[in-house]
Design a protein around this motif. Structure first.
Motif, PDB file in Angstrom:
ATOM      1  N   TYR A  90       0.848  -1.205   0.000  1.00  0.00           N
ATOM      2  CA  TYR A  90       0.000   0.000   0.000  1.00  0.00           C
ATOM      3  C   TYR A  90       0.878   1.248   0.000  1.00  0.00           C
ATOM      4  O   TYR A  90       0.679   2.176  -0.781  1.00  0.00           O
ATOM      5  CB  TYR A  90      -0.910  -0.019   1.238  1.00  0.00           C
ATOM      6  N   GLU A  91       1.869   1.233   0.884  1.00  0.00           N
ATOM      7  CA  GLU A  91       2.721   2.428   1.010  1.00  0.00           C
ATOM      8  C   GLU A  91       3.554   2.636  -0.250  1.00  0.00           C
ATOM      9  O   GLU A  91       3.790   3.770  -0.654  1.00  0.00           O
ATOM     10  CB  GLU A  91       3.598   2.315   2.262  1.00  0.00           C
ATOM     11  N   GLY A  92       3.961   1.541  -0.868  1.00  0.00           N
ATOM     12  CA  GLY A  92       4.706   1.651  -2.113  1.00  0.00           C
ATOM     13  C   GLY A  92       3.842   2.220  -3.227  1.00  0.00           C
ATOM     14  O   GLY A  92       4.279   3.016  -4.048  1.00  0.00           O
ATOM     15  N   GLU A  93       2.575   1.841  -3.202  1.00  0.00           N
ATOM     16  CA  GLU A  93       1.647   2.258  -4.263  1.00  0.00           C
ATOM     17  C   GLU A  93       1.245   3.727  -4.121  1.00  0.00           C
ATOM     18  O   GLU A  93       1.188   4.471  -5.086  1.00  0.00           O
ATOM     19  CB  GLU A  93       0.402   1.370  -4.201  1.00  0.00           C
ATOM     20  N   TYR A  94       0.933   4.137  -2.884  1.00  0.00           N
ATOM     21  CA  TYR A  94       0.365   5.473  -2.685  1.00  0.00           C
ATOM     22  C   TYR A  94       1.327   6.454  -2.019  1.00  0.00           C
ATOM     23  O   TYR A  94       0.980   7.623  -1.823  1.00  0.00           O
ATOM     24  CB  TYR A  94      -0.939   5.375  -1.882  1.00  0.00           C
ATOM     25  N   GLY A  95       2.476   5.974  -1.612  1.00  0.00           N
ATOM     26  CA  GLY A  95       3.486   6.873  -1.046  1.00  0.00           C
ATOM     27  C   GLY A  95       3.063   7.531   0.249  1.00  0.00           C
ATOM     28  O   GLY A  95       3.546   8.602   0.599  1.00  0.00           O
ATOM     29  N   ALA A  96       2.099   6.913   0.953  1.00  0.00           N
ATOM     30  CA  ALA A  96       1.639   7.498   2.223  1.00  0.00           C
ATOM     31  C   ALA A  96       1.358   6.370   3.203  1.00  0.00           C
ATOM     32  O   ALA A  96       1.145   5.219   2.796  1.00  0.00           O
ATOM     33  CB  ALA A  96       0.365   8.301   1.986  1.00  0.00           C
TER      34      ALA A  96
END
Lengths: 387, 334
Positions: A292-298
């Motif tokens: 998730y963090e890799g995808e949305y940067g948050a």
């Protein structure tokens, strides 16, 4: 001439391919608050839904019967308002032709569109906290979050026993969602033997100094944030600490740790006891969070995996039912899913006793303490007890 | 038109001829603009277009009420509360007493009217910002009372599953049916407002707004006319609220916050506050605008704000000012 002919044939075949692809798109409606105070939740759950759609699309699409569908998420902003929700759902139903919804999430918004969804036999997942969100009258609506009704009592019992909170003030937004949570939270604290009172404020308020000054005069040892908006929680924590409050701050409602740390800062957030719908140290969940963090940067809000699993279950139900045209068959196939292996663990539907129909998600949940900006799980709960 | 003249108590003097000529040039422009637009949803026949068209009419009705109040130079921030009073009165009458829809609208008008007379007597002596503040407080008071009376108002859960509108045994829950009903209701509202504003009462409103001491010196009792304007406008809001309850099928105190009143004011100002058609233009422009912007997420608020600023900057008289100017050009009066 030959070149022209070749170009024509190529163009025609491309058009045919595009046409075939256009026919095989399955639209999921995503009416979420994408602006205003509810935007943090809306964006997080939308990301969860989008990630589910992406995973299915990247695996070649959703095969239902002989057809393979590409999933398209159609997101519109409902501004956390009931009247806007009516317009948005109307638009999704009649303009976009959507039968499957991954929202709405606000309680008032859901109550406003329930009859419309029922009339269309639509299938929807929600996290609306109101007790009227699910029931035999609306068999197409599934709740993929654990509400204060399910989680308040075991968490409060644990807090009183292990954290030693005795005199508590709960703060709530003065609207449908806030009042629904207040009823469950107040009952849980009183039942557990604490001295408890509630205060309400308007959703979207940013200055809490006067409210907190009044609250701190009550000589309390804990502030309960329950399930209020994530950014508002951060603001309250920051301002309470600035006013010199050194007691415990607890949050037995929905996930908000990322936003709390972001708004209040690591220092102010240190030691806050929060409800955690997920265990970030679980291997499967850790992998999901990283993705998730890799995808949305948050950082990920804890509701996102619930909507990821909810969406995947809805898509699985379509495959089980063998149709995307008959929402009633999909609804029944979705209700029949049990011990579904999701990122949350084994997911089933419960709620027959409380709501008269099994449309309430059942997964383990956790109590965590914020340490250096991260959640550290301190207890694992079910609807009866936290240990 | 001729019927209107007959019912109007004012004799057809030379004074009447000027507005009539003025109206003819304008009404031709408005007819050319609105009649095709009104027919558009029937031609497109899409459920969503009907929905937006219904909301435009609903907003236009409610904003027309505010347009009447503004005529006596008072800006009410309690318009949402009066729409709410009408909505609750109508919905409760239908749900609890089984009253027919049209009669429930009469009750909505009555409830809003009684509340407006009571509030008006209290606060209409206040001027300018004090009146605005008092009406703001009333709107909040209404919302809080509704929240605290869950057995009547449904509390925060609101009232859901309000029965669909039914007229003479004919259910008009279908979107085309409701659209025709609300379009007629809007036409009736505009006619009523037109009759009020073109009567001696309307001229007394203008006199009070133009020069209060002069109006008083001419024997016009300002309080009485202010209460009349406030009540008429609030009654229209109440009826609008009643229609809204039947259409949406769900109301809660959150549906009638002071933002409701603020949005109504914005529609009035953008449309043109001194024109009968101003509220229609404001609703026509600002109701569909969020739909165009909806998929832009957070950006929409900024774009919406920029649009508003642009309209107010370049059309200070509202959109109706622009249309009036166009009508003048068409009729050769430059």
């Amino acid at each position: 001439m030959k070149k022209n002919l070749a170009a024509l044939v190529l163009g025609a075949s491309l058009l045919t391919a595009a046409h075939a692809q256009a026919e095989d798109v399955l639209k999921l409606g995503a009416p979420f608050p994408l602006s205003g105070p509810g935007a943090a939740w809306g964006t997080a759950v939308l990301n969860g839904v989008k990630l589910a759609a992406k995973d299915v699309n990247e695996a070649g699409g959703l095969k239902v019967g002989d057809t393979t569908y590409k999933i398209e998420v159609v997101a519109y902003d409902d501004k956390y308002s009931a009247s806007e929700e009516v317009t948005v759902v109307n638009r999704l139903l009649s303009v976009e032709g959507v039968k499957f919804f991954t929202g709405p999430i606000p309680s008032a918004g859901l109550l406003a569109v329930q009859p419309m969804l029922k009339k269309a036999d639509a299938v929807a997942i929600t996290l609306a906290f109101t007790s009227k969100a699910i029931g035999p009258d609306y068999p197409g609506i599934f709740r993929v979050s654990i509400t204060s009704h399910e989680m308040a009592q075991p968490q409060v019992n644990w807090l009183i026993k292990n954290v030693g909170v005795k005199k508590v003030v709960g703060l709530f937004e003065n609207d449908e969602t806030g009042h629904a949570m207040e009823a469950d939270t107040a009952t849980a604290y009183k039942k557990a033997g604490a001295t408890y009172s509630s205060e309400f404020f308007e959703r979207g308020t940013v200055d809490f100094v006067s409210l907190l000054t009044r609250v701190l005069f009550k000589d309390i040892d804990a502030i309960e944030l329950s399930g209020m908006s994530p950014t508002t929680s951060g603001l309250i924590i920051k301002q309470a600490r600035e006013l010199g409050f050194t007691g415990k701050i607890v949050r037995t409602g929905g996930p908000a740790t990322q936003e709390i740390v972001h708004v209040a800062g690591k220092e102010a957030a240190e030691g806050i006891v929060v409800h955690a719908p997920i265990n970030p140290y679980d291997e499967q969940m850790a992998a999901f969070i990283a993705r998730y963090e890799g995808e949305y940067g948050a950082g990920m809000n804890g509701f996102a995996p619930f909507f990821y699993d909810g969406t995947r279950m809805m898509l699985k139900a379509m495959q089980d039912a063998g149709t995307v045209e008959d929402p009633i068959a999909v609804r029944d196939a979705m209700a029949a899913l049990s011990e579904y292996e999701g990122v949350l663990g084994k997911v089933s539907w419960v709620g027959e006793e409380t709501y008269g129909i099994n449309r309430q998600i059942s997964v383990p949940f956790y109590i965590a303490e914020i340490r250096d900006g991260k959640e550290k799980v301190v207890a694992t709960c079910n609807v009866i007890v936290c240990e | 038109m001729s019927e209107l003249q007959q019912t109007n108590p004012v004799p057809a003097t030379a004074k009447w001829k000027i507005p009539q000529e003025f109206l003819t040039a304008k009404s031709a422009t408005y007819c050319a603009l609105f009649l095709p637009l009104a027919a558009l949803p029937l031609l497109i026949d899409s459920s969503f277009v009907y929905h937006i068209a219904i909301l435009v009419c609903l907003n236009a009705i409610i904003t027309s009420g505010l347009g009447v109040i503004v005529r006596v130079d008072q800006l009410s921030l309690a318009h949402g509360a009066f729409a709410g009073i009408g909505a609750y009165a109508s919905a409760l009458a239908v749900i609890k007493l089984g009253v027919p829809f049209l009669l429930s609208l009469v009750l909505a008008a009555l409830a809003a009217g009684v509340a407006a007379v009571l509030l008006g007597r209290l606060v209409l002596g206040l001027k300018g910002v004090y009146f605005v503040l008092a009406t703001f407080a009333f709107n909040e008071l209404f919302r809080m009372i509704m929240l605290l009376l869950p057995e009547i108002s449904g509390g925060t859960n609101g009232l859901s599953n309000i029965p669909a509108a039914e007229i003479a045994g004919l259910e008009i829950s279908s979107k085309p049916g409701f659209y025709i009903f609300i379009a007629l209701a809007l036409a009736a509202t505009l006619l009523v407002v037109w009759m009020i504003l073109r009567s001696p009462i309307g001229r007394a409103f203008d006199a009070i707004s133009g020069n209060l001491p002069l109006a008083q010196a001419s024997g016009i009792p300002p309080r009485r006319y202010q209460i009349l304007a406030f009540t008429s406008g609030s009654v229209i809001a109440g009826v609008g609220g009643g229609i809204m309850a039947a259409y949406v099928g769900f109301i809660s105190p959150e549906s009638f916050t002071f933002w409701f009143s603020v949005n109504t004011i914005i529609m009035l100002i953008v449309g043109g506050r001194y024109s009968i058609m101003g509220p229609v233009l404001g609703a026509l422009l600002l109701t569909p605008l969020p739909e165009v912007l909806r998929s832009t997420g957070q950006l929409q608020q900024i774009i919406y704000g920029v649009c508003l600023i642009a309209i107010l900057r370049f059309m200070p008289g509202g959109v109706s000012g622009l249309i009036d100017r166009f009508a003048e050009l068409m009729s050769g009066r430059k």
